[in-house]
Design a protein around this motif. Structure first.
Motif, mmCIF file in Angstrom:
data_model
loop_
_atom_site.group_PDB
_atom_site.id
_atom_site.type_symbol
_atom_site.label_atom_id
_atom_site.label_comp_id
_atom_site.label_asym_id
_atom_site.label_seq_id
_atom_site.Cartn_x
_atom_site.Cartn_y
_atom_site.Cartn_z
ATOM 1 N N ALA A 91 0.780 -1.373 0.045
ATOM 2 C CA ALA A 91 0.052 -0.046 -0.018
ATOM 3 C C ALA A 91 0.762 1.147 0.099
ATOM 4 O O ALA A 91 0.644 2.405 -0.503
ATOM 5 N N SER A 92 1.798 1.440 0.700
ATOM 6 C CA SER A 92 2.825 2.362 0.506
ATOM 7 C C SER A 92 3.369 2.683 -0.795
ATOM 8 O O SER A 92 3.486 3.760 -1.205
ATOM 9 N N VAL A 93 3.566 1.340 -1.369
ATOM 10 C CA VAL A 93 4.237 1.675 -2.992
ATOM 11 C C VAL A 93 3.086 2.200 -3.651
ATOM 12 O O VAL A 93 3.199 3.306 -4.535
ATOM 13 N N THR A 94 1.879 1.667 -3.843
ATOM 14 C CA THR A 94 0.869 2.079 -4.484
ATOM 15 C C THR A 94 0.289 3.552 -4.315
ATOM 16 O O THR A 94 -0.073 4.336 -5.015
ATOM 17 N N GLN A 95 0.272 3.977 -2.742
ATOM 18 C CA GLN A 95 -0.307 5.167 -2.504
ATOM 19 C C GLN A 95 0.653 6.307 -2.412
ATOM 20 O O GLN A 95 0.416 7.546 -2.519
ATOM 21 N N GLN A 96 2.074 5.778 -2.229
ATOM 22 C CA GLN A 96 2.952 7.098 -2.120
ATOM 23 C C GLN A 96 4.271 6.928 -2.854
ATOM 24 O O GLN A 96 4.973 7.881 -2.841
ATOM 25 N N GLN A 97 4.496 5.803 -3.564
ATOM 26 C CA GLN A 97 5.686 5.764 -4.052
ATOM 27 C C GLN A 97 5.512 5.317 -5.477
ATOM 28 O O GLN A 97 6.431 4.675 -6.331
ATOM 29 N N ALA A 98 4.554 5.362 -6.332
ATOM 30 C CA ALA A 98 3.992 5.014 -7.760
ATOM 31 C C ALA A 98 5.032 5.584 -8.522
ATOM 32 O O ALA A 98 5.332 4.799 -9.517
ATOM 33 N N ASP A 99 5.461 6.655 -8.239
ATOM 34 C CA ASP A 99 6.572 7.225 -9.156
ATOM 35 C C ASP A 99 7.872 6.764 -9.153
ATOM 36 O O ASP A 99 8.720 6.883 -9.842
ATOM 37 N N LYS A 100 8.343 5.828 -8.392
ATOM 38 C CA LYS A 100 9.610 5.308 -8.038
ATOM 39 C C LYS A 100 9.508 3.794 -8.626
ATOM 40 O O LYS A 100 10.511 3.175 -9.039
ATOM 41 N N PHE A 101 8.499 3.432 -9.163
ATOM 42 C CA PHE A 101 8.396 2.128 -9.775
ATOM 43 C C PHE A 101 7.798 1.942 -11.226
ATOM 44 O O PHE A 101 6.788 2.898 -11.668
#
Length: 433
Positions: free
Chosen positions: A109-119
């Motif tokens: 959830a941290s990836v999808t909600q806060q770090q999507a621009d990093k992946f």
């Protein structure tokens, strides 16, 4: 894995992305292709935590045989919390990232909600065509706010109870997995049986490894744990969490725990030493137990249904960072590793239960001779079918860590449950900022 699921050592690596004119002409975008090394050779770096099992199951070797130009190099970290901290540092700096990075389900959830621009959005490589291969909840959890596909699911963590049948026999307890499932159909029954074990247990053998593992497995049996479906924090007043806490404290008060920190060297050694007789085990832990207990543990371990019904602990994703050197090749690798055929192979060899619907059908009749011939396909398959679809929040893993840290204080330092709960609250507040 895992944790939260299990773990390993991260290492910084990578250089800048360099694209050839031919690749640019073929793809029309510098976001989808990268150059190979000399002579068309590609070294793909994979950075993971815990027991994903790809190397152990021979999948890397198989992929390299199918793709002679590819060499896979894996690094891993023993503790997922250490792995995540290191990954955050490298994401912030933009360097030192692997071509493939593992993400624990409690972090997705941290990836999808806060770090999507990093992946990488894997749709650009055609990942949207894979949707029907995965369980709906598994797929949805890695989907970003704008429909980005930010990772492919590896395993899920349906739960059972692993136990040492030989130690049970020495303590005068039944060893049949069906009878035990009835005796501990509830967590109260599980603790009651533990008290019987303690009365006649072999020397230096406790009922379970730690009260933290008991808490984690119990809270994994509920849809809402730390957040509700609206994204609101509910952990302090969640009856399910309080019940899991109370049972963990009771286990400590009753002297049922070996007081071992999970993933510590002492915990690892305890699998072979018989320091505990039971451990709540998600499917991915089977491979870990085999690795730690070794050949001498074969036939001593068995598996029964989990007290209190099914649940889920762990399960992971494979992602491709935007700073990866070989993005397209990395996608091809994770697509292959998470395909039904490979997920089925991984379960048969390591115990990681598939998130692929096709693979689940393939492994339904699988048994495991290491665990006394237990029908692991049926046990974990039934558990997966009835496991709740959990609400995942941005700080799930961080909150869980603070609570299990507090429980460790109760069992190892003798801290009162009230003081430990207060410490957990302060820890969560500091974590959330």
């Amino acid at each position: 894995m895992p944790i939260a699921r299990a773990t390993r050592k991260t290492a910084a690596r990578l250089g800048a992305v360099v694209l050839t004119g031919a690749l640019l002409a073929a793809c029309g975008s510098s976001d989808t292709e990268s150059t190979s090394g000399a002579g068309g050779k590609v070294t793909l770096t994979v950075d993971l935590f815990g027991s994903f099992g790809y190397k152990e199951a021979g999948l890397y070797a198989e992929y390299e045989k199918l793709h002679p130009n590819v060499t896979i190099k894996q690094t891993d970290t023993e503790d997922e919390a250490d792995y995540w901290k290191s990954l955050q540092t490298r994401l912030a700096g933009g360097g030192g990232l692997a071509d493939v990075q593992g993400i624990e389900v409690g972090r997705i959830a941290s990836v999808t909600q806060q770090q999507a621009d990093k992946f990488e959005d894997l749709k650009k490589y055609g990942a949207d065509s894979l949707k029907d291969q995965f369980a709906e909840a598994k797929w949805a959890a890695a989907t970003g706010k704008n429909g980005e596909i930010l990772g492919l699911g590896t395993d899920v963590g349906p739960e059972a109870m692993c136990y040492r049948a030989d130690l049970f026999k020495k303590a005068g307890l039944p060893t049949d997995r069906e009878e035990l499932a009835k005796r501990w159909s509830t967590w109260d029954g599980y603790l009651a049986l533990g008290k019987q074990y303690k009365a006649k247990a072999p020397a230096k053998s406790a009922w379970l490894d730690s009260i933290g593992s008991l808490y984690s497995i119990m809270i994994g049996q509920h849809e809402e744990r730390y957040y509700n479906a609206s994204g609101e924090l509910i952990w302090e007043k969640n009856p399910a969490l309080i019940d899991a806490w109370d049972h963990a404290v009771e286990a400590a008060d009753s002297g049922l725990s070996a007081k071992l920190d999970q993933w510590s060297p002492q915990w690892n050694q305890a699998f072979a030493a018989g320091s505990f007789a039971t451990i709540p085990c998600p499917a991915w832990m089977l491979g870990y137990i085999k690795g730690q207990a070794g050949d001498t543990g074969k036939g001593k371990w068995d598996i029964a249904a989990l007290p209190g019904g099914s649940g889920n602990w762990g399960g992971s994703y494979l992602t491709v960072p935007r700073a990866a050197e070989h993005k397209k090749e990395a996608y091809e690798l994770i697509k292959w590793l998470t395909a039904p055929e490979q997920q089925a192979k991984l379960f048969r060899k390591q115990g990681n239960f598939p998130s692929s619907t096709g693979a689940i059908e393939q492994v339904a009749k699988t048994t495991d001779p290491y665990f006394s011939g237990a029908p692991i396909g049926q046990i974990f398959g039934d558990a997966a079918k009835s496991a709740p679809v959990q609400v995942l929040g941005v700080h799930d893993q961080n909150i869980n860590q603070q609570i299990t840290n507090a429980l460790s204080e109760v069992e190892r330092k003798g801290t009162s449950p009230e003081k430990a709960w207060s410490n957990a609250k302060k820890g969560v507040e500091n974590t959330l900022g």
